[in-house]
Design an enzyme around this catalytic site. Structure first.
Site, PDB file in Angstrom:
ATOM      1  N   CYS A 266      45.740  50.342  34.126  1.00 43.58           N
ATOM      2  CA  CYS A 266      46.408  49.075  33.483  1.00 43.58           C
ATOM      3  C   CYS A 266      47.978  49.520  33.038  1.00 43.58           C
ATOM      4  O   CYS A 266      48.822  49.109  33.718  1.00 43.58           O
ATOM      5  CB  CYS A 266      45.503  48.406  32.513  1.00 43.58           C
ATOM      6  SG  CYS A 266      44.164  47.623  33.125  1.00 43.58           S
TER       7      CYS A 266
HETATM    8  N1  LIG Z   1      38.883  48.444  34.030  1.00 44.13           N
HETATM    9  C1  LIG Z   1      39.638  47.612  33.361  1.00 44.13           C
HETATM   10  O1  LIG Z   1      39.621  47.904  32.250  1.00 44.13           O
HETATM   11  C2  LIG Z   1      40.668  46.271  33.825  1.00 44.13           C
HETATM   12  C3  LIG Z   1      41.007  45.453  32.836  1.00 44.13           C
HETATM   13  C4  LIG Z   1      41.626  44.265  33.336  1.00 44.13           C
HETATM   14  C5  LIG Z   1      42.084  44.223  34.643  1.00 44.13           C
HETATM   15  N2  LIG Z   1      41.677  45.256  35.522  1.00 44.13           N
HETATM   16  C6  LIG Z   1      42.013  44.885  36.911  1.00 44.13           C
HETATM   17  O2  LIG Z   1      40.991  44.700  37.769  1.00 44.13           O
HETATM   18  C7  LIG Z   1      40.980  45.007  39.350  1.00 44.13           C
HETATM   19  C8  LIG Z   1      39.892  45.958  39.451  1.00 44.13           C
HETATM   20  O3  LIG Z   1      39.797  47.014  38.596  1.00 44.13           O
HETATM   21  P1  LIG Z   1      38.374  47.923  38.269  1.00 44.13           P
HETATM   22  O4  LIG Z   1      38.965  48.868  37.176  1.00 44.13           O
HETATM   23  O5  LIG Z   1      37.369  47.220  38.356  1.00 44.13           O
HETATM   24  O6  LIG Z   1      38.354  49.067  39.619  1.00 44.13           O
HETATM   25  P2  LIG Z   1      37.274  49.899  39.986  1.00 44.13           P
HETATM   26  O7  LIG Z   1      38.260  51.087  40.880  1.00 44.13           O
HETATM   27  O8  LIG Z   1      36.567  50.398  39.052  1.00 44.13           O
HETATM   28  O9  LIG Z   1      36.618  49.200  40.840  1.00 44.13           O
HETATM   29  C9  LIG Z   1      36.931  48.602  42.206  1.00 44.13           C
HETATM   30  C10 LIG Z   1      36.031  48.811  43.089  1.00 44.13           C
HETATM   31  O10 LIG Z   1      36.368  47.944  44.092  1.00 44.13           O
HETATM   32  C11 LIG Z   1      35.802  48.456  45.489  1.00 44.13           C
HETATM   33  N3  LIG Z   1      36.615  48.109  46.691  1.00 44.13           N
HETATM   34  C12 LIG Z   1      37.820  48.576  47.107  1.00 44.13           C
HETATM   35  N4  LIG Z   1      38.246  47.652  48.156  1.00 44.13           N
HETATM   36  C13 LIG Z   1      37.130  46.836  48.317  1.00 44.13           C
HETATM   37  C14 LIG Z   1      36.808  46.005  49.297  1.00 44.13           C
HETATM   38  N5  LIG Z   1      37.687  45.590  50.458  1.00 44.13           N
HETATM   39  N6  LIG Z   1      35.615  45.267  49.397  1.00 44.13           N
HETATM   40  C15 LIG Z   1      34.564  45.581  48.438  1.00 44.13           C
HETATM   41  N7  LIG Z   1      34.840  46.554  47.469  1.00 44.13           N
HETATM   42  C16 LIG Z   1      36.038  46.960  47.570  1.00 44.13           C
HETATM   43  C17 LIG Z   1      35.929  49.861  45.259  1.00 44.13           C
HETATM   44  O11 LIG Z   1      35.113  50.833  45.924  1.00 44.13           O
HETATM   45  C18 LIG Z   1      35.573  49.926  43.603  1.00 44.13           C
HETATM   46  O12 LIG Z   1      34.314  50.234  43.324  1.00 44.13           O
HETATM   47  C19 LIG Z   1      42.305  45.840  39.006  1.00 44.13           C
HETATM   48  O13 LIG Z   1      43.353  44.991  39.618  1.00 44.13           O
HETATM   49  C20 LIG Z   1      42.504  46.070  37.542  1.00 44.13           C
HETATM   50  O14 LIG Z   1      43.968  46.365  37.319  1.00 44.13           O
HETATM   51  C21 LIG Z   1      41.067  46.378  35.366  1.00 44.13           C
END
Ligand SMILES: NC(=O)c1ccc[n+]([C@@H]2O[C@H](COP(=O)([O-])OP(=O)(O)OC[C@H]3O[C@@H](n4cnc5c(N)ncnc54)[C@H](O)[C@@H]3O)[C@@H](O)[C@H]2O)c1
Length: 422
Positions: A266
């Protein structure tokens, strides 16, 4: 639809740190949930009741599986017929530029299975305009439907804070938005069932900007105290004491503390989505973000330099020495080492000829390219220097204090004659 006019079928695309907690919470409040992910390993683990997200213990995942209302799957066909679909896929930077290929891929999948009356919500962090300019056309192209007329579309930023036991998904207010009034209503109704309080804003771009404002605010303030910490060290002033004192002001001040650099997916990334958009659309730099990037990216190097100087002062060299790093995850009490400053520091020390060993009870053996060891008196005593990078609560700091010949503490956990603080 079933059971009166309550929408019940939810498809969460992406089962990571954001998507999995949402899916499990939705199961707990009564939805039928398909958790779609393209990563076969993740789906295999989830199906076997083994969680890789620390905020979701295995027992909670198992309960969701046993309810028969949570289906983790790689098969996109399983989301067909959803009432609501939420997109939670990564939004990284590639060579400094927003990489929206995962959002495009997810929107393509959702578009193929979108039916009239459905609602699609983007939660992935991105620059203002993403929902309307990028996601809407993909959904329309895949479904042959029109956003606003045939289906609802909105954006709701995720505020999940991994490892935070007080502020969880359900009790953190959730900002909600839609591309029109009907979309906002649908999005708000969905989250009203998931969280305690929703906060509607007038459009998707305002909601997208909200998330970037929150993260840019943290990024800039962390950079401010980091820069201050570097100056204070030169001036031989205790920056930590000044921060504690300033924090007693009950208004107009918010506490941020210095550290070895920012990590995770982030803070080092999101502000750049905003500066990219500003530069691209308005042709001007977002100076605060660029300066904050500069300061925060420099911090791992600064930590290495402090260690080199300290060893120099003791008549030793970092080359050939054994350094024990405490905490490689980017954040306290979490097992996420993505973009972690600790990894940058470990690499730099290795390149200087040090032997690096790591203690991090939150990380799995296979995710750490250094010997991952237990925090024991022997391990501490045998190290030429201990470097506290991430201050997990699980560490026995008194043991470190008792047995270490030298500690560089970047988190203000220890004090004493053998300890240097950032
Ligand atoms: N982790 C945090 O603390 C947090 C907090 C707020 C916002 N975010 C935002 O949320 C979003 C997701 O973050 P995250 O930490 O969960 O990421 P992550 O990498 O943990 O998980 C994302 C998942 O999406 C899957 N994926 C990718 N392309 C795909 C598709 N086409 N179809 C199905 N699955 C697919 C990946 O395999 C992965 O398992 C990002 O934009 C991030 O910036 C994250």
């Amino acid at each position: 639809m079933s059971s009166g006019d309550q929408l019940t079928r939810l498809a969460v695309v992406g089962q990571g740190y954001v998507g999995l907690p949402l899916a499990i919470r939705a199961v707990e409040v009564g939805f039928d949930v398909v958790g779609l992910d393209v990563d076969p390993e993740r789906i295999k683990r989830l199906s076997a009741g083994s969680s890789y997200v620390e905020d979701i213990p295995d027992e909670q995942l198992e309960r969701a599986l046993e309810s028969g209302r949570y289906l983790p799957t790689e098969d996109p066909e399983q989301i067909a017929g959803f009432d609501v679909s939420v997109i939670d896929v990564p939004t990284p930077l590639s060579e400094g530029v927003p990489n929206l290929s995962f959002v495009e891929g997810a929107a393509t999948t959702v578009g193929r299975h979108l039916r009239p009356g459905g609602t699609v919500i983007l939660e992935s962090t991105s620059y203002p305009g993403t929902t309307e300019e990028l996601v809407a056309p993909i959904l329309e192209g895949g479904s042959g439907l029109t956003a606003g007329r045939d289906f609802q579309l909105g954006y709701s930023p995720e505020r999940i804070d991994p490892g935070n036991r007080s502020w969880r998904l359900e009790n953190t207010p959730k900002v909600v938005s839609g591309i029109d009034d009907a979309s906002l209503k649908a999005v708000q109704e969905f989250y009203d069932r998931i969280v305690e309080r929703t906060v509607p804003v007038s459009g998707t771009r305002e909601a997208e900007l909200t998330k970037l404002l929150e993260n840019t605010f943290r990024h800039v303030n962390i950079a401010l105290v980091n820069e201050l910490a570097m100056f204070a060290a030169e001036l031989e002033i205790d920056v930590w004491e000044a921060i504690d004192a300033a924090s007693t002001k009950p208004f107009g001040y918010l506490r941020f503390t210095p550290g070895p650099g920012v990590g995770g997916h982030c803070l080092p990334i999101d502000p750049s989505y905003l500066s990219w958009k500003v530069r691209r659309t308005l042709g001007v730099p977002f100076r605060f973000v660029e300066l904050a990037n500069d300061v925060n990216e420099h911090m791992p190097d600064y930590v290495v330099r402090r260690l080199l100087l300290a060893f120099n002062g003791m008549g030793r060299t970092v080359q050939g020495s054994r350094i024990l790093i405490l905490g490689l995850a980017y954040k306290r009490n979490t097992g996420d080492a993505r973009e972690s400053p600790g990894s940058v520091i470990a690499e730099a020390l290795t390149a200087l000829g040090a032997t690096v060993r790591v203690v991090d009870p939150h990380l799995a053996l296979e995710s750490v390219p250094y010997p991952l060891v237990e925090l024991t008196a022997g391990e501490v005593a045998e190290a030429d220097g201990v470097l506290i990078v991430t201050d997990h609560d699980a560490f026995d700091y008194q043991l470190v204090q008792r047995h270490a010949s030298y500690v560089l503490d970047t988190r203000n956990r220890l004090d004493g004659p053998t300890v240097d603080r950032l």
